[in-house]
Design a protein around this motif. Structure first.
Motif, PDB file in Angstrom:
ATOM      1  N   GLN A 135       3.464   5.801  -5.571  1.00  0.00           N
ATOM      2  CA  GLN A 135       3.260   6.028  -7.115  1.00  0.00           C
ATOM      3  C   GLN A 135       2.211   6.835  -7.545  1.00  0.00           C
ATOM      4  O   GLN A 135       2.273   7.686  -8.269  1.00  0.00           O
ATOM      5  N   LYS A 136       0.984   7.051  -6.905  1.00  0.00           N
ATOM      6  CA  LYS A 136       0.086   8.182  -6.852  1.00  0.00           C
ATOM      7  C   LYS A 136       0.920   9.561  -6.914  1.00  0.00           C
ATOM      8  O   LYS A 136       0.610  10.412  -7.625  1.00  0.00           O
TER       9      LYS A 136
ATOM     10  N   GLU B 252       1.829   2.032  -3.433  1.00  0.00           N
ATOM     11  CA  GLU B 252       0.752   2.460  -4.090  1.00  0.00           C
ATOM     12  C   GLU B 252       0.619   4.055  -4.080  1.00  0.00           C
ATOM     13  O   GLU B 252       0.399   4.733  -4.807  1.00  0.00           O
TER      14      GLU B 252
ATOM     15  N   LYS C 139       0.876  -1.113  -0.029  1.00  0.00           N
ATOM     16  CA  LYS C 139      -0.001   0.013   0.053  1.00  0.00           C
ATOM     17  C   LYS C 139       0.812   1.109  -0.041  1.00  0.00           C
ATOM     18  O   LYS C 139       0.658   2.382  -0.517  1.00  0.00           O
TER      19      LYS C 139
END
Length: 983
Positions: free
Chosen positions: A498-499, A495, A492
């Motif tokens: 990466q955002k 994630e 997570k």
């Protein structure tokens, strides 16, 4: 105009061949505007249109190799007659689509929206599309709707100018006297209508200056709220249409508030094309920060110099920024930076003026670039911020709070922090993502409030949802660290990183590299992947990533150690404004890595630390504190140490906060230990960042009763908190409280083992050794097999001391059978990393015996035996004399050990003498033997007796035997030694 397909002659301006129907237009007929998420629909439309001879332009197909995106879009729109908008939820929210519609509108293109959603259009789109005809494509099959769209577009393409040729042909058959008045009448009527419309809108629509003023007021609203930003965007867009070139600069600034770097770059470039010097400043800032485009200080400075030379005062702010931070090879110069900032204050832009004032305050606060540190002057500048621009109320109070915290005036600091938090929460409520992130940081550090992890998490998430890329990073960090109520989850975390990366945050690239650098969620660190992420981040100007690349080469993480390359990266980071890299160069001097003689140079290191600290590095502030605390450049100076630790603590450095507590604990401030003050600092460090050292010290203070009586319950609470933060030392300490009966009248081994096993499961090998010791000595029913099993676990985990203990067990045959082979392997493993000299001496001694006497399956190796005994002797411990004796023994028995050195007796004598003088009885006896037998030295029975007498107190029986031999040899009279013989 001749048709290229059939060769027929057509009227000038005709779009279609009157004979074959082929398109006579050289460029595209239709520009297709769409969100990339609707490319499937765009493909259908383009295929349908081009099969019927209508030429289309759409990205990315028609962007030329190497062509800038914005340039390509403009080229396509200018060449096309009609813009078809594929209107969907995605395009309604697309900044790129919005820009294309605005550009098409400004170029006077016919816009045809193709409606595929019922959603209400954004206010920006509504501005441009209120009076156009919409084609509803919701009800019919897509193919039929596309056919209808094509027919409508075809009609537009053929009317009115495209039918000019046909109109002219018809007019030839109509009497001139009827046609001419009719055409003139229509033109005259149209002219009247147009004039009326122009007059109407001229009276109703604000002019460009008025629009700029309205936009500026909304742009500089108190909270930068969503509604204000939308209003500002509407005004600036209209102002841009009225030729106000600087409107593009503010539109770019509004893009940055939404973290839309691509759109900001487009707006800045468009402004530059229109002649806006301000837009050059905006684009320069993009290059400086590496947002949405690679970091490029050369381009940035060229743009700033150009704008400044033409009188753009805003450019002087960023020139001051470069000078203040010593970027792009510019020497850090605080006075010159202030000069630039003073010039920038005259720009008339309250945002720039407020930033300039804050920067001047920072220079005086830290004493940057030759400017004397002056906290009072810094506060004076910070206090002006809200009057210049209300949005900087939070920054003003936060900065002043930091100044007072650095002066240890915590009451004042708390008051200002409270005001800052109040502002950030209000701005967050209005939708400002930056303020949401600031509020989260304050809750996480307990500034102006108590530490509240739930609130911190709430604001981090709110800021992330608002598009704040730093908050996205922070959410990722919470998943990495398990802070603020989050559970550690590296997938997570990636994630969220990466955002943030997708939104243009180079720092998140560094965070992604950290995942691989520390091997989080991996079997082991992946330094190659980490380096690749750091290098990507460095391209976008992240000086922290440059710093870590330097660390990789300095410490050899995945690469060969190379101090030259390390320093190159540090210097790149310095050029990019990194104060921590200045500190890193200082550390290299302190370690002697880049000194000429390879020796530590603390004086030069301190000079670098001061540069870094004055540039704002909290790490350097902590290092300076330690220089004075530990006396690296002379006598310890506790006042100077406290000064720098206070500064570092105010900047959020929890090591500095801990060190302030350590100074109080050691009585460095008042002359006697002040445990209550120490507790305050340790608690602050613990609350700010769960500082493990601080938590351990707090537990230790209460456990050892430094405030009076021992308070084991409170100690346990602190150790439990440390356990929740992952501290294996606290797990061990909590276990000790139960093991040594500090919480009750007798030991609770079961509870203690729970904590020890928890620590062992976390890889803490000391706990494994403690558990082994329990099963060996303290268990009601000793379990030697279990004990040996725990020692083996510790050895497998790399614990060198466990290897020594287990080797001793096999060597002496305690609790198990003697096994010299295993003992040898374990002792050799132990000496690889053990530092305790007593343990090392014992291990060396045992290895010397094993190789010297060929114990077990080990082949006799006298050279190795001598090497191990020499290493044991070099430890200079109380027992190292034993190794000296063994060396003497080997050379004394040179024939037995195949020693061919002709000086072997001399060597043996010297070893025995050194060992004997250290008090080792066996060597005293050997010294007596050598004097008795005349080996190497002349026979001297008095000397022999003297050595035997010295050995008597430690080794009575053997000394007595030696003395009796002297009596039997008539070397000494019995009466002289009767006290020994009759004892």
């Amino acid at each position: 105009m001749y048709c290229e397909k059939c060769g027929a002659l057509n009227a000038d301006g005709a779009r279609w061949c009157g004979k074959c129907g082929a398109s006579l237009h050289k460029g595209p007929d239709v520009f297709i505007s769409y969100s990339t998420k609707n490319k499937n629909v765009a493909d259908v439309i383009v295929s349908n249109f081009e099969n019927k001879g209508i030429k289309c332009w759409y990205a990315p197909r028609d962007i030329l190799p190497g062509e800038e995106w914005v340039t390509a879009i403009r080229r396509g729109l200018e060449a096309s007659s009609v813009l078809v908008l594929i209107y969907t939820d995605e395009s309604n929210n697309s900044r790129q689509v919005m820009n294309e519609i605005a550009l098409g509108f400004n170029l006077g293109k016919t816009i045809v929206p193709f409606k595929l959603t019922e959603s209400m259009m954004s206010s920006e789109l509504e501005y441009y599309l209120t009076r156009v005809h919409w084609l509803d494509a919701l009800s019919k099959p897509l193919s039929k709707n596309v056919d209808q769209l094509r027919e409508y577009v075809t009609t537009i393409l053929n009317s009115p100018s495209e039918l000019a040729g046909n109109v002219q042909a018809i007019s030839n058959s109509v009497p001139a006297k009827r046609k001419k008045p009719l055409i003139l009448g229509c033109v005259a009527a149209a002219a009247v209508l147009i004039l009326a419309a122009v007059l109407f809108f001229a009276l109703k629509t604000p002019n460009g200056d008025k629009l700029m003023k309205l936009g500026y007021e909304a742009y500089n609203s108190e909270y930068h709220g969503i509604e204000d930003n939308q209003k500002a965007a509407g005004y600036f867009e209209k102002a841009a249409q009225k030729g106000k070139k600087d409107a593009y600069y503010y539109l770019g600034g509004l893009d940055l508030r939404k973290y839309d770097y691509a759109s900001a770059i487009e707006h800045y470039n468009e402004g530059i094309d229109k002649g806006s010097e301000l837009s050059k400043v905006g684009l320069a800032a993009i290059y400086i920060n590496g947002k949405g485009t690679p970091f490029d200080l050369v381009k940035a400075q060229a743009l700033l110099n150009d704008a400044s030379s033409k009188g753009c005062k805003e450019a002087d702010f960023y020139l001051g920024y470069l000078t203040q931070n010593g970027m792009n090879g510019i020497e850090t110069d605080g006075n010159k930076a202030i000069s630039y900032y003073e010039s920038a204050k005259e720009s008339g832009d309250s945002d720039i003026e407020a930033l300039a004032l804050k920067s001047i305050g920072d220079i005086y606060r830290y004493g940057t670039g030759g400017v004397d540190e002056n906290s009072d002057t810094a506060i004076e500048y910070y206090e002006k911020l809200p009057d210049i621009n209300p949005y900087y109320t939070g920054a003003s109070n936060y900065s002043i709070g930091g100044v007072f915290e650095a002066k240890n005036e915590m009451v004042y600091a708390a008051d200002y922090y409270k005001e800052a938090l109040k502002f950030y929460e209000a701005a967050s409520e209005a939708g400002d993502g930056l303020s949401s992130n600031s509020a989260a940081v304050m809750y996480s550090r307990g500034l102006g409030t108590k530490v509240d992890n739930e609130k911190a998490a709430e604001y981090f998430r709110k800021a992330a949802d608002a598009g704040n890329t730093e908050a996205m990073r922070n959410v990722g960090i919470t998943y990495t660290t398990g802070k603020y109520g989050y559970t550690v989850d590296y997938e997570k975390a990636k994630e969220w990183y990466q955002k943030s990366i997708d939104a243009g945050n180079a720092s998140a690239m560094e965070d992604m590299g950290d995942i691989y650098f520390y091997g989080q969620g991996l079997e082991k660190p992946d330094y190659n992947s980490a380096r690749q992420w750091y290098e990507k981040s460095a391209v976008y100007g992240n000086n922290s990533a440059m710093y870590w690349l330097g660390r990789m080469y300095e410490d050899g993480y995945g690469v060969e150690v190379d101090y030259d390359i390390a320093r190159e990266w540090y210097e790149k980071a310095v050029a990019a404004g990194s104060s921590d890299a200045l500190n890193a160069i200082g550390v290299m001097y302190a370690k002697g890595e880049i000194t000429e003689n390879g020796e530590p140079d603390y004086v030069t290191a301190t000079e670098w630390y001061k540069k870094a600290a004055n540039a704002g590095s909290d790490i350097a502030m902590n290092n300076l504190g330690s220089v004075y605390y530990k006396g690296f450049i002379g006598t310890p100076d506790y006042n100077e140490a406290q000064k720098w630790y206070l500064k570092g603590s105010a900047e959020g450095n929890t090591d500095s906060t801990f060190n302030l507590g350590d100074m109080e604990m050691n009585g460095c401030i008042s002359g006697t230990p002040d445990y209550e003050e120490a507790i305050k600092w340790f608690e602050k460090a613990a609350d700010a960042d769960e500082n493990e050292d601080a938590i351990v010290y707090l537990g230790t203070i209460y456990e050892n009763g430094y405030l009076g009586e021992a308070d084991y319950e409170t100690a346990l609470k602190w150790y439990e908190r440390g356990i929740n933060a992952g501290s294996v030392y606290c797990m061990r300490s909590a276990g000790d409280l139960y093991y040594y009966a500090k919480l009750s009248s007798k030991p609770d081994y079961k509870k203690a083992l729970e904590y020890y096993e928890m620590a062992a499961d976390a890889g803490y090998t000391t706990a494994m050794r403690i558990i082994a010791s329990y099963y060996m000595y303290d268990a009601k029913n000793p379990d030697y097999e279990e004990a040996i099993g725990w020692f083996k676990k510790a050895v497998d985990a790399g614990d060198h001391r466990a290897a020594y203990f287990l080797g001793s067990i096999y060597y002496h045959g305690e609790f198990t059978e003697t096994n010299y082979n295993e003992a040898r392997k374990l002792f050799e493993k132990a000496i690889e990393g053990e530092t305790d000299p007593e343990i090392l001496e014992n291990a060396y001694f045992c290895l010397g015996i094993i190789y010297g006497d060929a114990l077990g399956d080990t082949k006799k190796d006298v050279k190795k035996a001598i090497a191990y005994f020499e290493a044991g002797a070099a430890t200079e411990t109380e027992t190292s004399a034993e190794c000296l004796f063994c060396l003497g023994h080997i050379y004394y028995n040179s024939v037995q050990y195949a020693i061919t050195d002709p000086n072997s007796d001399q060597i043996a004598f010297n070893y025995f003498k050194e060992s004997a003088e250290a008090g080792y009885a066996s060597s005293m006896l050997m010294m007596g033997d050598m004097y008795r037998d005349g080996r190497y030295v002349k026979k001297d029975y008095e000397q022999a007796l003297s050595w035997y007498e010295q050995a008597y107190s430690s080794d009575k029986e053997r000394a007595k035997e030696r003395i009796k031999i002297l009596v039997d040899m008539k070397a000494v009279p019995a009466s002289k030694v009767s006290e020994y013989l009759n004892d």
